[in-house]
Design a protein around this motif. Structure first.
Motif, PDB file in Angstrom:
ATOM      1  N   LEU A 217       0.140   1.814   7.604  1.00  0.00           N
ATOM      2  CA  LEU A 217      -0.516   2.688   8.578  1.00  0.00           C
ATOM      3  C   LEU A 217      -1.641   1.979   9.331  1.00  0.00           C
ATOM      4  N   LYS A 218      -1.876   0.710   8.962  1.00  0.00           N
ATOM      5  CA  LYS A 218      -2.946  -0.100   9.573  1.00  0.00           C
ATOM      6  C   LYS A 218      -4.315   0.551   9.382  1.00  0.00           C
ATOM      7  N   LYS A 219      -4.529   1.087   8.186  1.00  0.00           N
ATOM      8  CA  LYS A 219      -5.790   1.724   7.826  1.00  0.00           C
ATOM      9  C   LYS A 219      -6.676   0.738   7.064  1.00  0.00           C
ATOM     10  N   PRO A 220      -7.993   0.925   7.130  1.00  0.00           N
ATOM     11  CA  PRO A 220      -8.891   0.023   6.384  1.00  0.00           C
ATOM     12  C   PRO A 220      -8.674   0.149   4.890  1.00  0.00           C
ATOM     13  N   MET A 221      -8.889  -0.952   4.197  1.00  0.00           N
ATOM     14  CA  MET A 221      -8.696  -0.995   2.757  1.00  0.00           C
ATOM     15  C   MET A 221      -9.927  -0.464   2.019  1.00  0.00           C
ATOM     16  N   PRO A 222      -9.732   0.060   0.811  1.00  0.00           N
ATOM     17  CA  PRO A 222     -10.883   0.412  -0.025  1.00  0.00           C
ATOM     18  C   PRO A 222     -11.618  -0.845  -0.473  1.00  0.00           C
ATOM     19  N   ALA A 223     -12.716  -0.652  -1.147  1.00  0.00           N
ATOM     20  CA  ALA A 223     -13.539  -1.792  -1.576  1.00  0.00           C
ATOM     21  C   ALA A 223     -12.887  -2.598  -2.680  1.00  0.00           C
ATOM     22  N   ALA A 224     -12.063  -1.944  -3.492  1.00  0.00           N
ATOM     23  CA  ALA A 224     -11.519  -2.620  -4.661  1.00  0.00           C
ATOM     24  C   ALA A 224     -10.258  -1.933  -5.139  1.00  0.00           C
ATOM     25  N   LEU A 225      -9.436  -2.712  -5.827  1.00  0.00           N
ATOM     26  CA  LEU A 225      -8.258  -2.180  -6.503  1.00  0.00           C
ATOM     27  C   LEU A 225      -8.326  -2.584  -7.974  1.00  0.00           C
ATOM     28  N   GLY A 226      -8.218  -1.599  -8.860  1.00  0.00           N
ATOM     29  CA  GLY A 226      -8.077  -1.856 -10.282  1.00  0.00           C
ATOM     30  C   GLY A 226      -6.641  -1.587 -10.675  1.00  0.00           C
ATOM     31  N   PHE A 227      -5.930  -2.650 -11.019  1.00  0.00           N
ATOM     32  CA  PHE A 227      -4.493  -2.563 -11.301  1.00  0.00           C
ATOM     33  C   PHE A 227      -4.311  -2.879 -12.784  1.00  0.00           C
ATOM     34  N   PHE A 228      -4.209  -1.822 -13.584  1.00  0.00           N
ATOM     35  CA  PHE A 228      -4.299  -1.974 -15.022  1.00  0.00           C
ATOM     36  C   PHE A 228      -2.961  -1.685 -15.691  1.00  0.00           C
ATOM     37  N   SER A 229      -2.258  -2.756 -16.045  1.00  0.00           N
ATOM     38  CA  SER A 229      -0.975  -2.681 -16.747  1.00  0.00           C
ATOM     39  C   SER A 229       0.070  -1.911 -15.945  1.00  0.00           C
ATOM     40  N   GLY A 230       0.545  -2.570 -14.887  1.00  0.00           N
ATOM     41  CA  GLY A 230       1.559  -1.950 -14.053  1.00  0.00           C
ATOM     42  C   GLY A 230       2.551  -2.966 -13.537  1.00  0.00           C
ATOM     43  N   SER A 231       3.212  -2.605 -12.471  1.00  0.00           N
ATOM     44  CA  SER A 231       4.151  -3.499 -11.809  1.00  0.00           C
ATOM     45  C   SER A 231       4.193  -3.131 -10.342  1.00  0.00           C
ATOM     46  N   ALA A 232       4.453  -4.129  -9.511  1.00  0.00           N
ATOM     47  CA  ALA A 232       4.590  -3.895  -8.076  1.00  0.00           C
ATOM     48  C   ALA A 232       5.997  -4.203  -7.610  1.00  0.00           C
TER      49      ALA A 232
ATOM     50  N   PRO B 292     -10.234  -7.065  -2.996  1.00  0.00           N
ATOM     51  CA  PRO B 292     -10.401  -7.723  -4.298  1.00  0.00           C
ATOM     52  C   PRO B 292      -9.800  -6.866  -5.407  1.00  0.00           C
ATOM     53  N   THR B 293      -9.056  -7.520  -6.293  1.00  0.00           N
ATOM     54  CA  THR B 293      -8.270  -6.795  -7.291  1.00  0.00           C
ATOM     55  C   THR B 293      -8.516  -7.352  -8.683  1.00  0.00           C
ATOM     56  N   LEU B 294      -8.738  -6.438  -9.627  1.00  0.00           N
ATOM     57  CA  LEU B 294      -8.790  -6.801 -11.033  1.00  0.00           C
ATOM     58  C   LEU B 294      -7.517  -6.299 -11.693  1.00  0.00           C
TER      59      LEU B 294
ATOM     60  N   LYS C 217     -17.581  -2.732 -14.543  1.00  0.00           N
ATOM     61  CA  LYS C 217     -18.409  -3.756 -13.897  1.00  0.00           C
ATOM     62  C   LYS C 217     -17.766  -4.238 -12.601  1.00  0.00           C
ATOM     63  N   PHE C 218     -16.457  -4.440 -12.642  1.00  0.00           N
ATOM     64  CA  PHE C 218     -15.758  -4.889 -11.436  1.00  0.00           C
ATOM     65  C   PHE C 218     -15.809  -3.836 -10.332  1.00  0.00           C
ATOM     66  N   LEU C 219     -15.438  -2.611 -10.661  1.00  0.00           N
ATOM     67  CA  LEU C 219     -15.380  -1.551  -9.640  1.00  0.00           C
ATOM     68  C   LEU C 219     -16.764  -1.268  -9.062  1.00  0.00           C
ATOM     69  N   LYS C 220     -17.756  -1.142  -9.922  1.00  0.00           N
ATOM     70  CA  LYS C 220     -19.119  -0.872  -9.437  1.00  0.00           C
ATOM     71  C   LYS C 220     -19.636  -2.060  -8.628  1.00  0.00           C
ATOM     72  N   GLY C 221     -19.348  -3.268  -9.086  1.00  0.00           N
ATOM     73  CA  GLY C 221     -19.813  -4.449  -8.364  1.00  0.00           C
ATOM     74  C   GLY C 221     -19.241  -4.539  -6.964  1.00  0.00           C
ATOM     75  N   ARG C 222     -17.971  -4.206  -6.829  1.00  0.00           N
ATOM     76  CA  ARG C 222     -17.358  -4.269  -5.494  1.00  0.00           C
ATOM     77  C   ARG C 222     -17.906  -3.167  -4.582  1.00  0.00           C
ATOM     78  N   LEU C 223     -18.140  -1.974  -5.124  1.00  0.00           N
ATOM     79  CA  LEU C 223     -18.744  -0.911  -4.319  1.00  0.00           C
ATOM     80  C   LEU C 223     -20.159  -1.297  -3.892  1.00  0.00           C
ATOM     81  N   ASP C 224     -20.933  -1.870  -4.811  1.00  0.00           N
ATOM     82  CA  ASP C 224     -22.297  -2.280  -4.484  1.00  0.00           C
ATOM     83  C   ASP C 224     -22.287  -3.374  -3.430  1.00  0.00           C
ATOM     84  N   ARG C 225     -21.382  -4.337  -3.562  1.00  0.00           N
ATOM     85  CA  ARG C 225     -21.317  -5.423  -2.608  1.00  0.00           C
ATOM     86  C   ARG C 225     -20.932  -4.908  -1.224  1.00  0.00           C
TER      87      ARG C 225
END
Length: 351
Positions: A213-228, A279-281, A338-346
């Motif tokens: 959709l050519k929309k702006p990305m969120p600050a961070a992605l937390g991808f915890f035990s999945g598949s793409a 940025p993705t964890l 720590k990752f999610l909060k850090g990316r939002l703060d940054r």
């Protein structure tokens, strides 16, 4: 923990690991033969690198018998829903958060307010897409309460429509609707998106849809035990099988995929453009059936220039941080927060 809490916790672990990927009794198996029993890593002795608590709980999970046959999806939902409520109450008491049932953009949600936060407002927010194999809600409390408490940021858990009644893209449409509603009150850079298991799959799909959709990305992605990638199974699915049977992820969530091409670049983002992802964890563990899917996606992100980092815990099973009251779960939640909060703060400082 009391003996009663231990019993409930172990039941939650066993059921959640077994049906977190929602291999319903009617789900079709893939063509590959099941692995030999001795390759089932869940039954191997636990390494000393895992805490004593982790070894005990993982051992109980591996040894506890499963219902045979698995109950109908409606019964699974009732069982897991009850366990979410029970474990959620324990976590609320522990972390001092407030959980509110609400609705955003016509989609039911749970909003988890950390101590000292009274309203959602227009500030930073985290969007959670819960696990449960797209057929259950096995994480909208256990995946969110610790993260809200540790970050101090409200978490909105999307109670998206479930399969098989609502196949793809129903869950994605619900996630997108809530995300866009949140974005009306704040910039995309004030939103972090994360999910575990099916929720990780869905989080990747959400960002792929935003890309299309050519929309702006969120600050961070937390991808915890999945598949793409729903079109291929990874090696870990053969030696760390889903306890309901040696099915691949795609076979286990066939009711969600429906008639969609498994290589569709939104259903399977690895087949599309990942270069604009935030940025993705990525977090997994060595006895996680989706270790391969998680790591393959992480490599694809790095190859396309995304700031992605993969953390793999030793010896523990799929999505252990959401169901096991052990030191490693605390460590995983601290890492994620720590990752999610850090990316939002940054992102906030960069405005």
């Amino acid at each position: 923990m009391t003996d009663r809490r231990n019993i409930f916790q172990r039941k939650a672990i066993k059921y959640s690991t077994a049906i977190l990927l929602a291999a319903a009794a009617s789900a079709p198996a893939m063509s590959q033969a099941p692995p030999a029993p001795e390759r089932n890593i869940l039954t191997w002795p636990m390494p000393e690198t895992v805490s004593p608590e982790g070894r005990a709980m993982a051992g109980a999970m591996a040894s506890a018998p499963l219902p045979d046959p698995m109950p109908p999806v409606a019964v699974q939902r009732q069982v897991i829903g009850g366990m979410q409520e029970m474990m959620g109450k324990q976590l609320q008491d522990r972390h001092g958060v407030r959980v509110e049932a609400s609705e955003i953009a016509g989609v039911p949600v749970r909003i988890i307010y950390p101590n000292g936060v009274a309203v959602l407002g227009k500030g930073p927010v985290l969007l959670n897409l819960h696990g449960g194999g797209f057929q259950l809600d096995s994480g909208s409390l256990t995946e969110t309460i610790p993260i809200a408490a540790l970050t101090g940021v409200p978490v909105v858990a999307v109670l998206y429509r479930l399969a098989p009644e609502n196949p793809y893209p129903a869950a994605l449409d619900d996630a997108l609707a809530v995300y866009q509603a949140l974005e009306k009150d704040r910039k995309a850079s004030q939103i972090g998106v994360y999910g575990t298991s099916a929720g990780a799959v869905l989080s990747g799909e959400l960002l792929a849809r935003l890309t299309s959709l050519k929309k702006p990305m969120p600050a961070a992605l937390g991808f915890f035990s999945g598949s793409a990638d729903m079109s291929k199974s990874g090696d870990s699915e053969s030696w760390a099988p889903i306890p309901t049977g040696e099915k691949t992820l795609a076979g286990a969530i066939a009711g969600y995929i429906g008639k969609t091409d498994p290589a569709d670049p939104i259903l399977s983002p690895i087949h599309g453009d990942l270069s604009g992802f935030p940025p993705t964890l990525l977090v997994s563990s060595t006895r996680d059936s989706l270790l391969s899917g998680t790591s393959i996606f992480g490599r694809a992100l790095v190859e396309q220039g995304v700031d992605a980092r993969l953390v793999v815990f030793d010896g523990l099973p799929h999505a252990f941080w959401a169901y096991m009251d052990i030191p490693e779960a605390t460590q995983a939640n601290l890492l994620m927060a720590k990752f999610l909060k850090g990316r939002l703060d940054r992102a906030g400082k960069a405005k």
